[in-house]
Scaffold this active site. Structure first.
Site: not given
Ligand code: ZN
Length: 333
Positions: A30-31, A227, A229, A260, A269
């Site tokens: 997803r991300d 979550h 990063h 990023c 992530n």
């Protein structure tokens, strides 16, 4: 002299005395995929998800129920959820931006749905095109729908507090606002809230402080996951800090896929492979086979030629002779 306990009160918990279980939740499909312009073929997504589940990854966020015209990369999410549901033991998670998305996720059979709420209202307007009040209306409608479902068909409903540690538009984000919104989401009927370092602004001390503040209001069960990063290289330091204050679910993305946008060369992530190596080597129980996990990357690389993959462990390989917790006395392993 500043004692370490002033900064990391539970720093003594560097190595767990018994094998604490940590749930690593893979968010790459997803991300990661939503952050790149290449579209991964549906069959490759299925192969990726199957291989990661076979490596022991217990939970995968497989897509997002957003309109395909906004994110064509994730247009096949319903099919992917249905496929992932056939994998025994796997918790299938999906992101939902609104009520409509939640309806679709429930129809497809997601076990867990996460609705993001940006603590920064400026970010919320830009990202979801909604004020906080408008997002609350969506949450209310979703909870009403969930309450009509039989218990065994009701997905776990998480409110994801994004930009919880700072915002690229507003800068500083007030911790009191994060706590207030966490309480609001729980009051509206979310099963849990999560904290998301969307912008990579978090540091370990801030993270521990905010986790404690939120948990003091919603209880430990109301906040179990974060979550993180790696925008500024603090991803694993933050993960460790979160573990030290009792967080048990950590999101990560295979190969840090997606990168990023603010920091070329940095993963977005935290990288699943590096996170799992850290946890495994420290003696935490993840249920994940590192050797199997490291080869899953080949599937993603083959399906997305030219996309950058990150991570140190995949490049360096496991330490010579590595076979589980590193440096633990034999009786503890
Ligand atoms: Zn992310």
């Amino acid at each position: 002299m500043v004692t370490s306990s002033a900064i990391l009160p539970e720093a003594a918990l560097i190595m767990p005395s018994k094998r604490t279980s940590i749930l690593v939740s893979e968010v790459g499909p997803r991300d990661g995929l939503q952050s790149i312009s290449s579209i991964m073929p549906t069959e490759a997504k299925k192969a990726w998800i199957a291989a990661e589940a076979a490596a022991g990854v217990p939970e995968i966020e497989v897509g997002s129920f957003v309109p395909p015209k906004l994110l064509p990369q994730l247009a096949d999410t319903a099919e992917i959820v249905a496929y992932a549901r056939t994998i025994p033991g796997l918790t299938v998670a999906a992101l939902v931006p609104n009520f409509k998305g939640a309806q679709n996720a429930i129809t497809a059979g997601a076990h867990k749905i996460t609705l993001p709420l940006s603590v920064s209202e400026t970010h919320s307007l830009k990202n979801l095109r909604k004020t906080h009040d408008q997002v609350f209306d969506e949450v209310r409608a979703i909870v009403e729908l969930l309450n009509t479902l039989p218990k065994d068909q009701r997905p776990h409903f998480e409110g994801g507090l994004s930009t919880a540690f700072g915002c690229t538009l507003e800068g500083h984000v007030d911790e009191r606002k994060v706590v207030e919104l966490a309480v609001k989401l729980m009051t509206l009927g979310c099963d849990e809230v999560g904290l998301s370092d969307t912008t990579g602004y978090a540091n370990p001390a801030q993270l521990q402080r905010l986790i404690r503040l939120v948990r003091a209001e919603v209880g430990d069960d109301g906040l179990t996951g974060v979550h993180l990063h790696n925008t500024r290289g603090l991803g694993l330091a933050n993960a460790l800090a979160a573990l030290e204050v009792g967080i048990t679910t950590l999101d990560a993305s295979l190969g840090g896929l997606g990168g990023c946008p603010f920091a070329p060369g940095a993963s977005g992530n935290i990288v699943t492979e590096d996170l799992v190596f850290m946890l495994d080597a420290m003696g935490y129980e993840t249920g994940i086979d590192l050797d199997k996990l490291l080869v899953v990357r080949d599937i993603v690389i083959a399906a997305l030629p030219g996309e950058e993959m990150y991570g140190f462990t995949p490049d360096a390989g496991l330490p010579k002779g590595y076979h589980g917790p590193w440096g633990l006395p034999a009786h503890a392993a």
